[in-house]
Design a protein around this motif. Sequence first.
Motif, PDB file in Angstrom:
ATOM      1  N   MET A   1       0.816  -1.186   0.000  1.00 57.90           N
ATOM      2  CA  MET A   1       0.000   0.000   0.000  1.00 57.90           C
ATOM      3  C   MET A   1       0.863   1.256   0.000  1.00 57.90           C
ATOM      4  N   TYR A   2       1.962   1.252   0.727  1.00 53.23           N
ATOM      5  CA  TYR A   2       2.791   2.451   0.825  1.00 53.23           C
ATOM      6  C   TYR A   2       3.456   2.806  -0.496  1.00 53.23           C
ATOM      7  N   PHE A   7       1.222   8.079  -1.365  1.00 50.29           N
ATOM      8  CA  PHE A   7       2.193   8.050  -0.283  1.00 50.29           C
ATOM      9  C   PHE A   7       3.619   8.365  -0.758  1.00 50.29           C
ATOM     10  N   ALA A  15       3.781   8.066   6.309  1.00 50.73           N
ATOM     11  CA  ALA A  15       2.818   7.183   5.641  1.00 50.73           C
ATOM     12  C   ALA A  15       2.063   6.332   6.656  1.00 50.73           C
ATOM     13  N   GLN A  16       2.773   5.808   7.641  1.00 51.92           N
ATOM     14  CA  GLN A  16       2.114   5.000   8.669  1.00 51.92           C
ATOM     15  C   GLN A  16       1.113   5.832   9.466  1.00 51.92           C
ATOM     16  N   THR A  19      -2.009   6.522   7.163  1.00 52.71           N
ATOM     17  CA  THR A  19      -2.895   5.375   6.913  1.00 52.71           C
ATOM     18  C   THR A  19      -3.826   5.085   8.082  1.00 52.71           C
ATOM     19  N   GLN A  20      -3.520   5.598   9.248  1.00 55.38           N
ATOM     20  CA  GLN A  20      -4.366   5.347  10.415  1.00 55.38           C
ATOM     21  C   GLN A  20      -5.751   5.975  10.281  1.00 55.38           C
ATOM     22  N   PHE A  22      -7.536   5.880   7.526  1.00 53.07           N
ATOM     23  CA  PHE A  22      -8.295   5.101   6.548  1.00 53.07           C
ATOM     24  C   PHE A  22      -8.998   3.945   7.243  1.00 53.07           C
ATOM     25  N   ARG A  24     -10.482   0.220   6.574  1.00 52.80           N
ATOM     26  CA  ARG A  24     -10.447  -0.916   5.645  1.00 52.80           C
ATOM     27  C   ARG A  24     -11.824  -1.555   5.603  1.00 52.80           C
ATOM     28  N   LEU A 100      -9.792   1.037   1.068  1.00 50.05           N
ATOM     29  CA  LEU A 100      -9.475   1.881   2.206  1.00 50.05           C
ATOM     30  C   LEU A 100     -10.232   3.173   1.979  1.00 50.05           C
TER      31      LEU A 100
END
Length: 154
Positions: A1-2, A7, A15-16, A19-20, A22, A24, A100
Amino acid sequence: MYNHPLFKELNKEEAQKFTQIFKRKEIPVNTILIKEGEIGNSAFLLIGGKVSISKENIYNEDYIVTIIDAGGDEFFGEINLIDEGKITSTIKTIEDSIILEVTRDDLKNFMDQNPEIGYKIIWHMAKNCVNHLKKADNDVITLFNALVEVVEND
């Protein structure tokens, strides 16, 4: 994904963190994610499966404009994150899919709290919008030329 272009400008830690926000979701086939004409507030990254993007013609019939496969570079519905107007196309799963989802409010709150990361994200989204506008301009010219040819040949 990254490795997704969204990203690309972010380092691993950024990036981490990003993504929090989003969520899923596993979406069954033939599910409408967003519907043309409705008001939307979400954008999506396709992680697995396929979706179609369709428009309604003057006869109220949907026609598929394009199909997006997982693993591509599309971040779709991003206009919904900026504009609170009506959705311009319908996005529907054509296979069981994994997405996502990010909402306008979650993105705005994230960018307020993380302006340096937010700047990089907005810059990417702006470049995407420019690419979509360029494609739309080319499509308009193609349609105009086809119309002129039909009119001249009648």
